[in-house]
Write an enzyme that holds these catalytic residues in place. Structure first.
Site, PDB file in Angstrom:
ATOM      1  N   LYS A   9       0.905  -1.248  -0.415  1.00 57.86           N
ATOM      2  CA  LYS A   9       0.063  -0.159   0.004  1.00 57.86           C
ATOM      3  C   LYS A   9       0.797   1.034  -0.228  1.00 57.86           C
ATOM      4  O   LYS A   9       2.237   1.331   0.115  1.00 57.86           O
ATOM      5  CB  LYS A   9      -1.264   0.091   0.982  1.00 57.86           C
ATOM      6  CG  LYS A   9      -2.056  -1.054   0.880  1.00 57.86           C
ATOM      7  CD  LYS A   9      -2.835  -1.152   2.556  1.00 57.86           C
ATOM      8  CE  LYS A   9      -3.587  -2.226   2.500  1.00 57.86           C
ATOM      9  NZ  LYS A   9      -4.850  -1.554   3.522  1.00 57.86           N
ATOM     10  N   TYR A  49     -12.246  -1.540  -4.417  1.00 60.15           N
ATOM     11  CA  TYR A  49     -12.532  -2.590  -2.530  1.00 60.15           C
ATOM     12  C   TYR A  49     -14.042  -2.266  -3.470  1.00 60.15           C
ATOM     13  O   TYR A  49     -15.100  -1.696  -1.757  1.00 60.15           O
ATOM     14  CB  TYR A  49     -12.005  -1.090  -1.944  1.00 60.15           C
ATOM     15  CG  TYR A  49     -10.896  -1.865  -1.070  1.00 60.15           C
ATOM     16  CD1 TYR A  49     -10.121  -2.626   0.064  1.00 60.15           C
ATOM     17  CD2 TYR A  49     -10.203  -1.043  -0.974  1.00 60.15           C
ATOM     18  CE1 TYR A  49      -9.280  -3.438  -0.135  1.00 60.15           C
ATOM     19  CE2 TYR A  49      -8.238  -1.115  -0.886  1.00 60.15           C
ATOM     20  CZ  TYR A  49      -8.209  -2.437  -0.283  1.00 60.15           C
ATOM     21  OH  TYR A  49      -6.949  -2.245   0.774  1.00 60.15           O
ATOM     22  N   ASN A 112      -1.892  -0.489   6.554  1.00 58.49           N
ATOM     23  CA  ASN A 112      -1.612  -1.480   7.508  1.00 58.49           C
ATOM     24  C   ASN A 112      -0.578  -1.909   6.156  1.00 58.49           C
ATOM     25  O   ASN A 112      -0.584  -3.794   6.716  1.00 58.49           O
ATOM     26  CB  ASN A 112      -2.620  -2.181   8.084  1.00 58.49           C
ATOM     27  CG  ASN A 112      -3.458  -2.351   6.825  1.00 58.49           C
ATOM     28  OD1 ASN A 112      -3.108  -2.242   5.794  1.00 58.49           O
ATOM     29  ND2 ASN A 112      -4.216  -3.432   7.618  1.00 58.49           N
ATOM     30  N   HIS A 115      -2.060  -5.487   1.697  1.00 59.21           N
ATOM     31  CA  HIS A 115      -3.419  -5.863   1.469  1.00 59.21           C
ATOM     32  C   HIS A 115      -3.265  -7.627   1.037  1.00 59.21           C
ATOM     33  O   HIS A 115      -2.071  -7.747  -0.138  1.00 59.21           O
ATOM     34  CB  HIS A 115      -4.230  -4.756  -0.032  1.00 59.21           C
ATOM     35  CG  HIS A 115      -5.112  -6.212  -1.275  1.00 59.21           C
ATOM     36  ND1 HIS A 115      -6.962  -5.648   0.375  1.00 59.21           N
ATOM     37  CD2 HIS A 115      -5.064  -6.300  -0.787  1.00 59.21           C
ATOM     38  CE1 HIS A 115      -7.443  -6.378  -0.684  1.00 59.21           C
ATOM     39  NE2 HIS A 115      -6.507  -7.421  -0.947  1.00 59.21           N
ATOM     40  N   GLU A 126      -9.214  -9.944  -7.783  1.00 56.63           N
ATOM     41  CA  GLU A 126      -8.235  -9.067  -8.064  1.00 56.63           C
ATOM     42  C   GLU A 126      -7.606  -8.916  -8.543  1.00 56.63           C
ATOM     43  O   GLU A 126      -6.387  -8.384  -9.242  1.00 56.63           O
ATOM     44  CB  GLU A 126      -7.753  -8.779  -6.329  1.00 56.63           C
ATOM     45  CG  GLU A 126      -9.173  -7.927  -5.076  1.00 56.63           C
ATOM     46  CD  GLU A 126      -8.674  -8.603  -4.223  1.00 56.63           C
ATOM     47  OE1 GLU A 126      -7.862  -9.497  -3.158  1.00 56.63           O
ATOM     48  OE2 GLU A 126      -9.628  -8.693  -3.143  1.00 56.63           O
TER      49      GLU A 126
END
Ligand code: UDP
Ligand code: MG
Length: 137
Positions: A9, A49, A112, A115, A126
Site C-alpha cells: 500500500k 474495494y 497497514n 493487502h 482482484e
C-alpha cells in the site's frame, strides 16, 4: 497450486518496504508471477474495494489507497491465499501476531502496509483487476 493478489500500500512504498514485503512472501515459498508499480485513481481504488462500499471506512480507505504509488503482485504457491494472510497479520496491527508484516510495520488500522485477497472469490476479482493472463508468468 493457487494464486492470490497482494499490494504494498502507499504507506508501505513510502517506508521503503517493497523489498521487505516481497522477501517475506518469497521466504514462505511463494513465487512472484506478476509485479507492477502503479498509482490508482480514486475511482480505480473505489472499484477495487467495491465489496466495502457500505462500510464507514470506505471513503477514507480509497482516498488513502490513491494517495501515492503502490506495488501490485500476483503470488503463486500451495495455499497462497492463506499463506499471504498469515504473513500479513490481522487487519488491526494491534491484533496482529508478532513477526507479521502488520505487527512489525503498520502504524494505524487503515495504514497497514499490505493487502492480500481473502478468498478464492476475491482473488478471482482482484488478480484480473491488475493483470491480464498474458502478464502472469
Ligand atoms: N480498514 C480500516 N478500518 C477498519 C477496517 C479496515 O481503515 O475498521 C482498512 C484497512 O486498510 C484494511 C482495509 O480497510 O486493510 C480493508 O479492510 P478488510 O476488512 O478487507 O481488511 P484486510 O482484508 O485488509 O485485512
Ligand atoms: Mg480484505
Amino acid at each position: 497450486m493457487e494464486r492470490t493478489l497482494s499490494i504494498v500500500k502507499p504507506d508501505g512504498v513510502k517506508k521503503n518496504l517493497i523489498g521487505e514485503v516481497i522477501r517475506r512472501f518469497e521466504q514462505k515459498g511463494l513465487r512472484v508471477a506478476g509485479l507492477r508499480l502503479i498509482r490508482l485513481s480514486r475511482e480505480e481504488a473505489r472499484n477495487f474495494y467495491i465489496v466495502h462500499k457500505d462500510r464507514p471506512f470506505y471513503d477514507s480507505l480509497t482516498t488513502f489507497m490513491s494517495e501515492g504509488p503502490i506495488v501490485v503482485m500476483a503470488l503463486e504457491g500451495d495455499n497462497a491465499i492463506a499463506t499471504v494472510r498469515e504473513t500479513m497479520g490481522a487487519t488491526n496491527y494491534k491484533d496482529a501476531a508478532p513477526g507479521t508484516i502488520r505487527a512489525d510495520f503498520a502504524t494505524d488500522i487503515e495504514r497497514n502496509v499490505v493487502h492480500g485477497s481473502d478468498s478464492v472469490k476475491s482473488a478471482d476479482y482482484e488478480i484480473p483487476y491488475f493483470f491480464s493472463s498474458l502478464d502472469l508468468k
